[in-house]
Design a protein around this motif. Structure first.
Motif, PDB file in Angstrom:
ATOM      1  N   ILE A   1      39.552  35.180  45.313  1.00 43.18           N
ATOM      2  CA  ILE A   1      40.003  36.448  44.958  1.00 43.18           C
ATOM      3  C   ILE A   1      40.923  37.225  45.920  1.00 43.18           C
ATOM      4  N   ASP A   2      42.016  37.563  45.768  1.00 41.88           N
ATOM      5  CA  ASP A   2      43.100  38.108  46.588  1.00 41.88           C
ATOM      6  C   ASP A   2      42.970  39.726  46.150  1.00 41.88           C
ATOM      7  N   MET A   3      42.852  40.416  47.228  1.00 46.27           N
ATOM      8  CA  MET A   3      42.652  41.716  47.044  1.00 46.27           C
ATOM      9  C   MET A   3      43.983  42.570  47.667  1.00 46.27           C
ATOM     10  N   THR A   4      44.433  43.462  46.870  1.00 47.87           N
ATOM     11  CA  THR A   4      45.611  44.366  47.353  1.00 47.87           C
ATOM     12  C   THR A   4      45.181  45.814  47.453  1.00 47.87           C
ATOM     13  N   PHE A   5      45.043  46.245  48.512  1.00 51.22           N
ATOM     14  CA  PHE A   5      44.756  47.859  48.427  1.00 51.22           C
ATOM     15  C   PHE A   5      46.000  48.671  48.274  1.00 51.22           C
ATOM     16  N   ASN A   6      46.010  49.286  47.087  1.00 53.84           N
ATOM     17  CA  ASN A   6      47.165  50.245  46.971  1.00 53.84           C
ATOM     18  C   ASN A   6      47.232  51.694  47.646  1.00 53.84           C
ATOM     19  N   ASP A   7      48.444  52.203  47.678  1.00 56.56           N
ATOM     20  CA  ASP A   7      48.502  53.665  48.070  1.00 56.56           C
ATOM     21  C   ASP A   7      47.696  54.718  47.607  1.00 56.56           C
TER      22      ASP A   7
ATOM     23  N   TRP B   1      43.243  36.282  40.928  1.00 61.75           N
ATOM     24  CA  TRP B   1      42.538  35.079  41.210  1.00 61.75           C
ATOM     25  C   TRP B   1      43.212  33.973  40.200  1.00 61.75           C
ATOM     26  N   GLU B   2      42.951  32.729  40.695  1.00 60.62           N
ATOM     27  CA  GLU B   2      43.578  31.796  40.070  1.00 60.62           C
ATOM     28  C   GLU B   2      42.733  31.273  39.084  1.00 60.62           C
ATOM     29  N   ALA B   3      43.203  30.406  37.828  1.00 64.52           N
ATOM     30  CA  ALA B   3      42.517  29.949  36.684  1.00 64.52           C
ATOM     31  C   ALA B   3      41.497  28.903  37.556  1.00 64.52           C
ATOM     32  N   SER B   4      40.322  28.837  37.063  1.00 66.03           N
ATOM     33  CA  SER B   4      39.027  27.947  37.389  1.00 66.03           C
ATOM     34  C   SER B   4      39.649  26.474  36.890  1.00 66.03           C
ATOM     35  N   PRO B   5      39.138  25.556  37.273  1.00 67.04           N
ATOM     36  CA  PRO B   5      39.461  24.233  37.094  1.00 67.04           C
ATOM     37  C   PRO B   5      39.225  23.987  35.400  1.00 67.04           C
TER      38      PRO B   5
END
Length: 103
Positions: free
Chosen positions: A67-73, A81-85
């Motif tokens: 999971i990639d998190m981006t904290f917004n203003d 997230w990427e698709a699982s296999p």
């Protein structure tokens, strides 16, 4: 007959804690079919989300692999997230079907 004359015991209602409520809301948003298709979701912090609860849930998400998190203003957080296999190639594309004119 004696059971019918006794007053019934009211069911005890268990209140959810703030962290349980927030965790359930975030989980529901992540598992929503649209979020699963697009593989991202933006979580907005509500006035009812306490600092401790918000930090706890965001910390758990931050520790989750994939999971990639981006904290917004605006204090929201976007998760990607990427698709699982087992999801790769699982998308089904529906071709539009031409229907005969009703007249």
């Amino acid at each position: 007959m004696s059971n019918a004359s006794r007053p019934s015991k009211p069911a005890q209602r268990q209140e959810m804690s703030g962290i349980e409520r927030l965790g359930l809301r975030v989980s529901s948003m992540i598992n929503h079919p649209v979020a699963q298709i697009q593989r991202w979701v933006t979580i907005h912090r509500l006035d009812t989300d306490g600092d401790r609860e918000w930090e706890e849930v965001m910390g758990l998400l931050n520790e989750t692999d994939g999971i990639d998190m981006t904290f917004n203003d605006d204090e929201s957080v976007t998760l990607k997230w990427e698709a699982s296999p087992d999801q790769v190639g699982a998308a089904v594309v529906m071709e539009p079907v031409e229907e005969p004119a009703p007249f």
